[in-house]
Design a protein around this motif. Structure first.
Motif, PDB file in Angstrom:
ATOM      1  N   LYS A  20      30.572 -64.236  35.241  1.00 30.49           N
ATOM      2  CA  LYS A  20      31.632 -64.171  34.116  1.00 30.49           C
ATOM      3  C   LYS A  20      33.612 -64.740  34.960  1.00 30.49           C
ATOM      4  O   LYS A  20      33.913 -65.343  34.061  1.00 30.49           O
ATOM      5  N   ARG A  95      30.173 -71.170  23.954  1.00 31.21           N
ATOM      6  CA  ARG A  95      31.209 -70.926  22.728  1.00 31.21           C
ATOM      7  C   ARG A  95      30.667 -70.603  21.722  1.00 31.21           C
ATOM      8  O   ARG A  95      30.577 -69.751  20.355  1.00 31.21           O
ATOM      9  N   GLY A  98      28.202 -67.882  20.845  1.00 28.80           N
ATOM     10  CA  GLY A  98      29.391 -66.624  20.972  1.00 28.80           C
ATOM     11  C   GLY A  98      30.200 -66.423  19.462  1.00 28.80           C
ATOM     12  O   GLY A  98      29.394 -65.626  18.913  1.00 28.80           O
ATOM     13  N   GLU A  99      29.659 -67.225  19.130  1.00 29.41           N
ATOM     14  CA  GLU A  99      30.804 -67.904  17.643  1.00 29.41           C
ATOM     15  C   GLU A  99      29.831 -67.335  16.887  1.00 29.41           C
ATOM     16  O   GLU A  99      29.776 -66.454  15.867  1.00 29.41           O
ATOM     17  N   LYS A 102      28.561 -63.187  17.948  1.00 26.18           N
ATOM     18  CA  LYS A 102      29.744 -62.023  18.339  1.00 26.18           C
ATOM     19  C   LYS A 102      29.912 -61.118  17.335  1.00 26.18           C
ATOM     20  O   LYS A 102      29.797 -60.213  18.141  1.00 26.18           O
TER      21      LYS A 102
END
Length: 106
Positions: A20, A95, A98-99, A102
């Motif tokens: 990470k 990204r 994740g958007e 999430k």
């Protein structure tokens, strides 16, 4: 340097960005060159030792370049190499994923 997995390109890529901290460092360097102290502030929760280790690994793998200026106090800047910039698409996909997901609870 990361171990090269010649039989699996996904495994090779994961060996380079597979933790990470490296991913977050890359995310922050995608916006441009950063000094070491800027990275310590933007990569929240990372110790100085771990940040330094990850930057060294990324530099050995040809993802990050380190520029040292011969001044006192020392000035060091980090930026992405051309190879590192090619990871932008990977991070953009991460990204987007994740958007999208999430808010879901595992």
């Amino acid at each position: 340097m990361s171990k090269i997995y010649t039989n699996c390109p996904v495994e090779y890529t994961a060996s380079i960005i597979g933790n990470k901290w490296k991913i977050i460092i890359l995310r922050d360097l995608l916006t441009g060159t950063k000094r070491y102290n800027e990275l310590t502030r933007s990569v929240v929760g990372i110790s100085a030792k771990v940040l330094t280790e990850n930057l060294r690994d990324l530099e050995k793998d040809g993802i990050v370049k380190r520029k040292v200026y011969p001044v006192v106090p020392p000035k060091v800047e980090y930026s992405l190499t051309d190879k590192g910039l090619e990871l932008k698409g990977v991070l953009d996909l991460m990204r987007a994923f994740g958007e999208k997901y999430k808010e879901e609870k595992a």
